[in-house]
Design an enzyme around this catalytic site. Structure first.
Site, PDB file in Angstrom:
ATOM      1  N   ASN A  75      32.188  69.640  59.760  1.00 23.42           N
ATOM      2  CA  ASN A  75      33.566  69.237  60.296  1.00 23.42           C
ATOM      3  C   ASN A  75      33.429  70.164  61.849  1.00 23.42           C
ATOM      4  O   ASN A  75      33.492  71.316  61.996  1.00 23.42           O
ATOM      5  CB  ASN A  75      34.772  69.881  59.598  1.00 23.42           C
ATOM      6  CG  ASN A  75      36.201  69.902  60.377  1.00 23.42           C
ATOM      7  OD1 ASN A  75      36.098  69.284  61.504  1.00 23.42           O
ATOM      8  ND2 ASN A  75      37.269  70.309  59.581  1.00 23.42           N
ATOM      9  N   ASN A 132      39.445  62.905  55.978  1.00 19.74           N
ATOM     10  CA  ASN A 132      38.984  62.016  54.996  1.00 19.74           C
ATOM     11  C   ASN A 132      37.788  61.327  55.206  1.00 19.74           C
ATOM     12  O   ASN A 132      37.435  60.511  54.329  1.00 19.74           O
ATOM     13  CB  ASN A 132      40.194  61.464  54.407  1.00 19.74           C
ATOM     14  CG  ASN A 132      41.370  62.272  53.908  1.00 19.74           C
ATOM     15  OD1 ASN A 132      41.140  63.132  53.218  1.00 19.74           O
ATOM     16  ND2 ASN A 132      42.475  61.606  54.234  1.00 19.74           N
ATOM     17  N   ASP A 163      38.589  75.419  54.454  1.00 20.54           N
ATOM     18  CA  ASP A 163      38.922  74.669  53.060  1.00 20.54           C
ATOM     19  C   ASP A 163      39.282  73.331  53.053  1.00 20.54           C
ATOM     20  O   ASP A 163      39.184  72.695  52.022  1.00 20.54           O
ATOM     21  CB  ASP A 163      40.368  75.471  52.780  1.00 20.54           C
ATOM     22  CG  ASP A 163      40.058  77.225  52.670  1.00 20.54           C
ATOM     23  OD1 ASP A 163      38.978  77.432  52.321  1.00 20.54           O
ATOM     24  OD2 ASP A 163      41.217  78.104  52.467  1.00 20.54           O
ATOM     25  N   GLY A 164      39.734  72.755  54.287  1.00 19.14           N
ATOM     26  CA  GLY A 164      40.114  71.313  54.128  1.00 19.14           C
ATOM     27  C   GLY A 164      38.756  70.487  54.080  1.00 19.14           C
ATOM     28  O   GLY A 164      38.870  69.581  53.166  1.00 19.14           O
ATOM     29  N   GLU A 191      37.969  67.970  50.957  1.00 20.67           N
ATOM     30  CA  GLU A 191      37.461  66.602  50.838  1.00 20.67           C
ATOM     31  C   GLU A 191      36.453  66.242  50.054  1.00 20.67           C
ATOM     32  O   GLU A 191      36.318  65.162  49.340  1.00 20.67           O
ATOM     33  CB  GLU A 191      37.437  66.254  52.451  1.00 20.67           C
ATOM     34  CG  GLU A 191      38.412  65.916  53.348  1.00 20.67           C
ATOM     35  CD  GLU A 191      37.647  65.310  54.617  1.00 20.67           C
ATOM     36  OE1 GLU A 191      36.983  64.390  54.665  1.00 20.67           O
ATOM     37  OE2 GLU A 191      38.676  65.747  55.667  1.00 20.67           O
TER      38      GLU A 191
END
Length: 506
Positions: A141, A177, A200-201, A205
């Protein structure tokens, strides 16, 4: 009693111009300095590395260049005319508590065949490590945290993967996503694991994508709250260390609609309100959580509802146990043994559990929290539920009833010290398999839940006609993400996902 494992290889080699006795067994690689017979035995200087902690072994040529890594290494100087051959062992070791670093040691000998024998023997032992991955898919990310995900991976992680001969397919995510959607469609058979580089996101995912893909392949409907989910084969991690640790995952449903998976905290009331308020102050950075938590504490909202749960009567252990879950936990091992039983036996066990008596607790709550793990952190060293287990197939359900601000503050303070945070009259904790929360006040669209609420709370309102309950609802904090439906069904799935970790340290 069984004695130590016999050595696979034992030789006298040089390290930093000093003679060492070097030994390799199936589990340990060690080297110890050779001393004169009249030398003191105190402080022998024996060093050892578990084979599972060895990253790679590389033969080093005479000019000091490692054949595999291509890095230059200084060869020792000798007055003799012997031609020395060398190999370097790269390994990880603890630098300080919870931190590891990669180190290397170079060994020298005059016999090329002996040098080659050591290299081959070490490589064979590394190849025999069943938990060591060879092919990974990596999701980065680039926008999370301080936007350093790509730099961290290419500067720190990728060189380690190359050294360990691990191939990696790297995907830099471009939207929310992206990782989840890719995992739902990609050919996962060619990978040994999934690596998440982000916050964390990003992990959420990856976890949601992997679990959903596993159930999709087996024709299991995630929207069915009572569905028995099948554990995932692939492991998830950041920097694989060669080991495997399963963890429990809770599925969260609203009526017959799947909402989220949770691996740590589900919090309604205090933690839900804190998260909602913090989203309005993202410009403050991490300090927004302290600010929003203080505001939420001052507001002191409580929410009326009913919690029904299925106690985990057959699982050993209690949420009040003095000993926490650590690596090699026997309670988690028992949970793993239950996962391995046949599907028919599991179905019979599920029917027996459904016939057990569900318990119902109604009232006004400052917080309703469910914990899949202790959730220990710097601000709460023992966690919100110190005895919660990673992989025993249970949830610790913590109910904080309405109380004064001062009493609630005492409860919160106990999260930061060694005092028993559950030792209050207004706090109760239960170890459960499933639970449901029904708020007294529901949205108009939840007419069926509202009817259930009338049946559950009718007696309370008849007994307290002037209670003046504010018609308020909170939201659920699900591992740092907001679930706006207050009425939820939660079921834990034992050891559904495996991680590249060693387990919890003492």
């Amino acid at each position: 009693m069984e004695g130590p494992l016999p050595p696979l290889l034992l030789s006298r080699l040089l390290v930093n111009n000093q003679p060492f006795e070097v030994t390799l067994t199936e589990t340990v690689f060690s080297w110890q300095p050779l001393r004169p017979k009249n030398a003191s035995s105190a402080g022998t200087g024996r060093l050892s590395v578990p084979v599972c902690d060895i990253v790679a072994v590389c033969e080093t040529e005479e000019d000091g260049i490692s054949k595999e890594s291509g890095r230059w290494q200084k060869m020792p100087s000798f007055s003799t005319e012997l031609t020395l051959h060398a190999f370097t062992v790269h390994h990880v070791q603890r630098s300080k508590r919870h931190h590891w670093e990669c180190n290397e040691v170079t060994f020298y000998c005059s016999d090329h065949l002996l040098c080659n024998q050591w290299v081959q023997a070490l490589k064979e032992q590394l190849d025999s490590q069943a938990m060591r991955p060879k092919h990974l898919i990596v999701f980065i990310n680039p926008f999370g945290g301080k936007q350093l995900g790509k730099q961290i991976y290419y500067d720190k992680v990728a060189p380690l993967f190359r050294l360990a001969c691990i191939t990696a397919e790297v995907i830099v995510t471009e939207r929310a996503n992206h990782a989840r959607d890719h995992l739902l469609e990609a050919d996962l058979a060619k990978y040994d694991g999934i690596v998440s580089v982000g916050g964390d996101g990003m992990f959420s995912e990856v976890m949601h994508g992997l679990i959903s893909r596993t159930q999709k392949n087996l024709g299991i409907d995630e929207n069915y709250p009572s569905a028995e989910l099948v554990p995932c084969d692939l492991r998830i991690g950041i920097i694989p260390a060669g080991d495997s640790q399963p963890i429990d995952v809770s599925s969260v449903h609203h009526k017959n609609m799947f909402l989220k998976y949770s691996v740590s905290l589900l919090g309604y009331g205090f933690y839900g309100d804190t998260l909602i308020d913090s989203e309005k102050n993202r410009w403050m950075g991490p300090s927004r959580y302290n600010f929003s938590g203080f505001k939420t504490f001052l507001s002191h909202h409580c929410y009326e509802g009913a919690v029904s749960f299925l106690p985990a009567t057959e699982t050993p252990g209690s949420p009040r146990d003095p000993r926490p879950c650590t690596a090699g936990c026997h309670i988690c091992k028992y949970g793993g043994d239950q996962v391995k039983i046949s599907q028919k036996a599991r179905n019979l066990k599920c029917i027996e559990e459904e016939q057990q008596q569900w318990k119902v607790i109604k009232g006004k709550f400052l917080a309703v929290n469910s914990m899949n793990m202790s959730c220990a952190c710097p601000k709460s060293p023992k966690g919100l539920s110190p005895a919660a287990h990673l992989a025993d197939g249970t949830i610790d359900l913590i109910l904080v009833h309405k109380c004064s601000r001062l009493s609630f503050l005492r409860h919160l303070i106990r999260h930061t010290n060694n005092d028993d945070q559950f030792d209050h009259a207004f706090v109760e904790v239960h170890r459960v398999k499933e639970f449901k929360f029904t708020p007294k006040y529901c949205d108009e669209e939840d007419s069926d839940i509202r009817d259930v609420g009338k049946n559950l709370f009718g007696q309370i309102c008849r007994d307290h006609p002037s209670c003046s309950c504010a018609q308020l609802q909170s939201s659920w904090n699900c591992d740092g993400e907001i679930i706006k439906h207050a009425a939820i069904d939660v079921k834990v799935h034992c050891q559904l996902v495996k991680l590249f970790v060693r387990g919890i340290e003492e």
